[in-house]
Write an enzyme that holds these catalytic residues in place. Structure first.
Site, PDB file in Angstrom:
ATOM      1  N   LYS A   1      -9.591  -4.691  -2.446  1.00  0.00           N
ATOM      2  CA  LYS A   1     -10.483  -4.378  -3.540  1.00  0.00           C
ATOM      3  C   LYS A   1      -9.708  -4.157  -4.838  1.00  0.00           C
ATOM      4  CE  LYS A   1     -12.872  -1.399  -0.286  1.00  0.00           C
ATOM      5  NZ  LYS A   1     -13.106   0.025   0.049  1.00  0.00           N
ATOM      6  N   GLY A   2      -8.397  -4.019  -4.740  1.00  0.00           N
ATOM      7  CA  GLY A   2      -7.597  -3.589  -5.890  1.00  0.00           C
ATOM      8  C   GLY A   2      -7.689  -4.480  -7.115  1.00  0.00           C
TER       9      GLY A   2
ATOM     10  N   GLU B   1      -3.642 -11.246  -8.180  1.00  0.00           N
ATOM     11  CA  GLU B   1      -3.305 -10.008  -7.446  1.00  0.00           C
ATOM     12  C   GLU B   1      -3.248  -8.834  -8.411  1.00  0.00           C
ATOM     13  OE1 GLU B   1      -1.972  -8.928  -3.991  1.00  0.00           O
ATOM     14  OE2 GLU B   1      -0.228 -10.256  -3.909  1.00  0.00           O
ATOM     15  N   ASP B   2      -3.523  -7.648  -7.896  1.00  0.00           N
ATOM     16  CA  ASP B   2      -3.352  -6.438  -8.704  1.00  0.00           C
ATOM     17  C   ASP B   2      -1.879  -6.088  -8.818  1.00  0.00           C
ATOM     18  OD1 ASP B   2      -3.239  -5.971  -5.989  1.00  0.00           O
ATOM     19  OD2 ASP B   2      -4.476  -4.170  -6.000  1.00  0.00           O
TER      20      ASP B   2
ATOM     21  N   ASP C   1       4.216  -6.134  -4.495  1.00  0.00           N
ATOM     22  CA  ASP C   1       5.229  -5.137  -4.143  1.00  0.00           C
ATOM     23  C   ASP C   1       6.295  -5.841  -3.294  1.00  0.00           C
ATOM     24  OD1 ASP C   1       6.423  -2.663  -3.820  1.00  0.00           O
ATOM     25  OD2 ASP C   1       5.029  -1.949  -2.316  1.00  0.00           O
TER      26      ASP C   1
ATOM     27  N   ASP D   1      -5.734   2.208  -5.817  1.00  0.00           N
ATOM     28  CA  ASP D   1      -6.252   3.451  -5.238  1.00  0.00           C
ATOM     29  C   ASP D   1      -5.158   4.354  -4.672  1.00  0.00           C
ATOM     30  OD1 ASP D   1      -5.617   1.776  -2.954  1.00  0.00           O
ATOM     31  OD2 ASP D   1      -6.746   3.200  -1.759  1.00  0.00           O
TER      32      ASP D   1
ATOM     33  N   LYS E   1       6.566  -5.233  -8.717  1.00  0.00           N
ATOM     34  CA  LYS E   1       7.684  -4.313  -8.452  1.00  0.00           C
ATOM     35  C   LYS E   1       8.784  -5.134  -7.786  1.00  0.00           C
ATOM     36  CE  LYS E   1       4.762  -0.868  -6.637  1.00  0.00           C
ATOM     37  NZ  LYS E   1       4.564   0.327  -5.808  1.00  0.00           N
TER      38      LYS E   1
ATOM     39  N   ARG F   1      -9.691   4.363  -8.350  1.00  0.00           N
ATOM     40  CA  ARG F   1      -9.717   2.956  -8.786  1.00  0.00           C
ATOM     41  C   ARG F   1     -10.316   2.811 -10.177  1.00  0.00           C
ATOM     42  NH1 ARG F   1      -8.461  -0.318  -4.348  1.00  0.00           N
ATOM     43  NH2 ARG F   1      -9.180   0.401  -2.310  1.00  0.00           N
TER      44      ARG F   1
ATOM     45  N   VAL G   1       1.606   3.595  -8.051  1.00  0.00           N
ATOM     46  CA  VAL G   1       0.727   3.764  -9.202  1.00  0.00           C
ATOM     47  C   VAL G   1      -0.748   3.688  -8.795  1.00  0.00           C
ATOM     48  CG1 VAL G   1       2.387   2.990 -10.929  1.00  0.00           C
ATOM     49  CG2 VAL G   1       0.983   1.287  -9.748  1.00  0.00           C
TER      50      VAL G   1
HETATM   51  P1  5GP Z   1       2.772  -6.344  -0.836  1.00  0.00           P
HETATM   52  O1  5GP Z   1       1.907  -7.132   0.089  1.00  0.00           O
HETATM   53  O2  5GP Z   1       3.269  -7.077  -2.027  1.00  0.00           O
HETATM   54  O3  5GP Z   1       3.866  -5.650  -0.111  1.00  0.00           O
HETATM   55  O4  5GP Z   1       1.891  -5.174  -1.381  1.00  0.00           O
HETATM   56  C1  5GP Z   1       0.758  -5.462  -2.078  1.00  0.00           C
HETATM   57  C2  5GP Z   1      -0.333  -4.473  -1.748  1.00  0.00           C
HETATM   58  O5  5GP Z   1       0.177  -3.148  -1.475  1.00  0.00           O
HETATM   59  C3  5GP Z   1      -1.199  -4.344  -2.973  1.00  0.00           C
HETATM   60  O6  5GP Z   1      -2.221  -5.305  -2.984  1.00  0.00           O
HETATM   61  C4  5GP Z   1      -1.689  -2.918  -2.846  1.00  0.00           C
HETATM   62  O7  5GP Z   1      -2.812  -2.878  -2.014  1.00  0.00           O
HETATM   63  C5  5GP Z   1      -0.565  -2.182  -2.152  1.00  0.00           C
HETATM   64  N1  5GP Z   1       0.320  -1.513  -3.118  1.00  0.00           N
HETATM   65  C6  5GP Z   1       1.618  -1.795  -3.367  1.00  0.00           C
HETATM   66  N2  5GP Z   1       2.116  -0.982  -4.312  1.00  0.00           N
HETATM   67  C7  5GP Z   1       1.110  -0.171  -4.693  1.00  0.00           C
HETATM   68  C8  5GP Z   1       1.008   0.892  -5.661  1.00  0.00           C
HETATM   69  O8  5GP Z   1       1.940   1.259  -6.398  1.00  0.00           O
HETATM   70  N3  5GP Z   1      -0.213   1.490  -5.756  1.00  0.00           N
HETATM   71  C9  5GP Z   1      -1.287   1.139  -4.984  1.00  0.00           C
HETATM   72  N4  5GP Z   1      -2.418   1.803  -5.152  1.00  0.00           N
HETATM   73  N5  5GP Z   1      -1.213   0.139  -4.072  1.00  0.00           N
HETATM   74  C10 5GP Z   1      -0.029  -0.504  -3.932  1.00  0.00           C
END
Ligand code: 5GP
Length: 186
Positions: free
Chosen positions: A56-57, A110-111, A114, A170, A142, A176, A164
């Site tokens: 949902k982000g 994407e929001d 990471d 969230d 990040k 959110r 964050v």
């Molecule tokens: P990745 O799949 O790149 O490891 O992580 C992406 C997902 O992790 C994002 O879509 C989000 O849901 C969650 N996420 C990663 N970092 C953060 C953050 O700093 N804050 C929040 N609220 N969610 C994060």
């Protein structure tokens, strides 16, 4: 009588503001302009840009971004949690989405990227639908936390590896709707 709590300023979990509402909106405008330029003449009403967001982000970012993108488009969402089967393994692309992206230019929004796991997974399943191209846009990145080798075409802000919240992001499903992005207090 409830007061307006939109900023949750007195809330114990919200730390410093990382990005203000106006900084976010300014950058979203720039990204929208860039995407419009890049897909002008490529996305048409017969062959619209397929915009895909992960729930949902991305909701708030995608809603604002797409009001700045001036090329024909379709907006789709995917729920990654629902894409996992009972044994915890990811399934295939939903059939309707597979048909929608066939021979289309796809913009995956994407929001936050990471480690890059979500982006890597979605990119992989998107190719099941034979898109003509896949471009990636993220509001936040990040890079220091990255473990997957991923390509991002449009990045809103490169940020430190902090957790964050706000503007779609969230903490335990809350915060959110903050119009800005803040750091979660330890
Ligand atoms: P990745 O799949 O790149 O490891 O992580 C992406 C997902 O992790 C994002 O879509 C989000 O849901 C969650 N996420 C990663 N970092 C953060 C953050 O700093 N804050 C929040 N609220 N969610 C994060």
């Amino acid at each position: 009588m409830a007061t307006n709590q939109l900023t949750h300023k007195s809330d114990a979990v919200i730390g410093e503001t990382l990005l203000t509402e106006s900084e976010i909106q300014q950058r979203v405008k720039e990204l929208g302009k860039q995407i419009t330029q890049d897909f002008e003449g490529i996305a048409t009403t017969d062959k619209p840009l397929i915009v895909l967001g992960v729930l949902k982000g991305v909701l708030f970012f995608l809603a604002d971004l797409m009001r700045e993108v001036d090329v024909p488009n379709e907006i789709h969402f995917i729920d990654i949690s629902a894409a996992k089967n009972s044994s915890g393994h990811y399934q295939e692309l939903p059939k309707d989405l597979e048909q929608a992206i066939n021979n289309r230019h796809v913009l995956f929004v994407e929001d936050i990227v990471d480690a890059g796991l979500t982006l890597s997974y979605v990119s992989r399943i998107l190719y099941q639908g034979n898109p003509e191209s896949v471009s990636v846009c993220t509001l936040l990145s990040k890079e220091a936390n990255r473990i997957m080798d991923v390509t991002i075409h449009y990045t809103g802000f490169e940020i430190e590896p902090l957790y964050v919240i706000g503007y779609g992001l969230d903490f335990n499903e809350q915060y959110r709707n903050l119009p800005y992005i803040g750091v979660l207090k330890k």
